[in-house]
Write a protein that holds these residues in place. Sequence first.
Motif, short mmCIF file in Angstrom:
data_model
loop_
_atom_site.label_atom_id
_atom_site.label_comp_id
_atom_site.label_asym_id
_atom_site.label_seq_id
_atom_site.Cartn_x
_atom_site.Cartn_y
_atom_site.Cartn_z
N SER A 192 28.40 46.86 36.01
CA SER A 192 28.84 46.74 34.59
C SER A 192 30.43 47.33 33.92
O SER A 192 31.36 46.79 33.81
N HIS A 193 30.72 47.96 35.75
CA HIS A 193 32.71 48.10 35.33
C HIS A 193 32.63 47.02 36.09
O HIS A 193 32.53 47.51 37.71
N ILE A 194 33.84 46.48 36.35
CA ILE A 194 33.74 45.74 37.28
C ILE A 194 35.40 45.59 37.17
O ILE A 194 36.50 45.41 36.01
N ALA A 195 36.19 45.70 38.53
CA ALA A 195 37.93 46.12 38.52
C ALA A 195 37.95 43.80 38.96
O ALA A 195 37.79 44.21 40.09
N TYR A 196 38.97 43.18 38.66
CA TYR A 196 39.56 42.75 39.29
C TYR A 196 40.72 42.91 39.75
O TYR A 196 42.29 43.27 39.35
N LEU A 197 41.29 43.17 41.17
CA LEU A 197 42.31 43.25 41.54
C LEU A 197 43.17 41.91 42.08
O LEU A 197 43.14 41.17 42.68
N ALA A 198 44.13 42.11 41.38
CA ALA A 198 44.97 40.14 40.96
C ALA A 198 46.47 40.38 41.96
O ALA A 198 46.68 41.11 42.53
N GLY A 199 46.55 38.52 42.29
CA GLY A 199 47.19 38.60 43.47
C GLY A 199 48.99 38.46 42.74
O GLY A 199 48.76 39.27 41.16
N PRO A 200 49.74 37.44 43.02
CA PRO A 200 51.15 37.81 42.92
C PRO A 200 50.46 36.90 41.61
O PRO A 200 50.10 35.91 40.79
N ALA A 201 52.17 37.75 40.48
CA ALA A 201 51.69 36.63 39.29
C ALA A 201 52.34 35.02 39.00
O ALA A 201 51.83 34.71 38.00
N SER A 202 52.48 34.81 40.10
CA SER A 202 53.79 33.64 40.09
C SER A 202 52.03 32.44 40.48
O SER A 202 52.45 31.59 40.82
N SER A 203 51.00 32.75 41.54
CA SER A 203 50.24 32.06 41.87
C SER A 203 49.22 31.81 40.50
O SER A 203 48.98 32.32 40.22
N SER A 204 49.43 30.23 41.45
CA SER A 204 48.34 29.63 39.93
C SER A 204 46.97 29.92 39.94
O SER A 204 46.06 30.25 39.40
N SER A 205 46.25 30.16 41.13
CA SER A 205 44.94 30.52 41.59
C SER A 205 45.18 31.83 40.79
O SER A 205 43.41 31.77 40.07
N ASN A 206 45.23 33.23 40.79
CA ASN A 206 45.78 34.14 40.65
C ASN A 206 45.31 34.03 38.82
O ASN A 206 44.34 35.02 38.45
N THR A 207 46.02 32.96 38.68
CA THR A 207 45.38 32.91 37.04
C THR A 207 44.37 32.08 36.91
O THR A 207 43.40 32.90 35.46
N ARG A 208 44.15 31.03 37.26
CA ARG A 208 43.04 30.60 37.51
C ARG A 208 41.90 31.55 37.57
O ARG A 208 40.94 31.40 36.37
N ARG A 209 41.67 31.84 38.13
CA ARG A 209 40.19 33.04 38.27
C ARG A 209 40.03 34.20 37.24
O ARG A 209 39.30 34.88 36.87
N TRP A 210 41.45 34.76 37.50
CA TRP A 210 41.28 35.55 35.61
C TRP A 210 40.96 35.29 34.38
O TRP A 210 40.06 36.06 33.74
N GLU A 211 41.52 34.07 34.09
CA GLU A 211 41.13 33.14 33.21
C GLU A 211 39.74 33.52 32.65
O GLU A 211 38.69 33.89 31.87
N ALA A 212 39.01 33.22 34.53
CA ALA A 212 37.76 32.49 33.89
C ALA A 212 37.07 33.71 33.96
O ALA A 212 35.59 33.92 33.25
N LEU A 213 37.39 34.89 34.88
CA LEU A 213 36.35 35.91 35.08
C LEU A 213 35.86 37.06 33.51
O LEU A 213 35.55 37.00 33.73
N SER A 214 37.93 36.97 33.05
CA SER A 214 37.26 37.87 31.97
C SER A 214 36.97 37.13 30.46
O SER A 214 36.15 37.73 30.49
N ALA A 215 37.23 35.40 30.69
CA ALA A 215 36.22 35.07 30.28
C ALA A 215 34.47 34.66 30.03
O ALA A 215 33.48 35.51 29.25
N ALA A 216 34.30 34.78 31.51
CA ALA A 216 32.94 34.66 32.11
C ALA A 216 32.05 36.45 31.61
O ALA A 216 31.22 36.89 31.34
N ALA A 217 33.21 37.74 31.63
CA ALA A 217 32.71 39.15 31.52
C ALA A 217 32.39 38.97 30.36
O ALA A 217 31.47 39.97 29.47
#
Length: 350
Positions: A192-217
Amino acid sequence: MSAPPSTTSDGGLSAAHGKPATIHDVAALSGVAASTVSRALSTPGRVNFRTRARIEAAAAQLKYIPNAQAKALSSGRTKAVAVLVADITNPFYFDIIRGTQLQLKAAGYTQLLVDTEESEEVEVNTIEQLMQTADGVILTASRLTDDALALSAAKMPLVTINREIPGVPSVLLDTPTATNQALDHLISLGHSHIAYLAGPASSSSNTRRWEALSAAALERGVEVVRLGPFAPRTYSGAAAADALVHSGATAGIAFNDLIAIGMLQRLQARGVRVPEDISIVGCDDIFGADFCSPPLTTVTAPVEQAGRVAVTMLLSQINPGLGTLPRSQSVLPTHLTIRGSTGSAPVRDA
């Protein structure tokens, strides 16, 4: 229908009477219909892999050049396509390079491979130079700004992989969906306590994954924190692992497999057991992900197919006469591959 191909003195095959090979010659040699040859060379995803491989081999043996491409030989075109990758040492790009190479070779094109070193400046300068030496460009994980990318696409045929902006043709690997599958997998194991280890701030894939993951959480009522950013390389895994332990999370979803593999190494060195103490999920399913200790649970994507589709989309821009309508976007599905690096959440003292 044209006559069957004849054998040359060097053991190769050519069209009858010394004429250039036709689509019917390729069909006869590979044992399929001409329409199947057309599909295999223009929209490979619609043809069985083994059949496609047989057709590509026949086309290469006969030195078959589609009509529209034959016309291009006298048009001043270079018959070369550049493929730009952010880091050529990252195994993720190996299958993309293989997919683009095979598809370009079948179409009679030469591949120019460029490592942009995760640098926007290198990428911009390279594209400017390629306008004189290549007929088109495929950009993988571009670090350009939206405006710079749109400007480049206006100057020459261009397709991106894992980058999405209006007006620029793109091939997307749907990793956000599989990342959410990873979240559900971890929740099912009691995390129930999960971390996302992010990639480069300039990566579009990184942004897309985090947005989807935070919304799903948020929808599922679990806590997901974002740590990083971390460079998408194995050496970054040590810092990512330390950050994960410090966060108190019982599971981590890494931006890519290289970070995740580095995390496994660091956690082992610290005496933290995986998955008994902490679960780890990667992304990309690179070569070696299943050789880790423990084998890595990760997001699997059709990476080679992405390279092939990108070439098909690019050639439809370069040669509109091929008969395929240019596509603005292709989204390829992904899925979670579960291995030994994820397990039940540890019981923590109250």
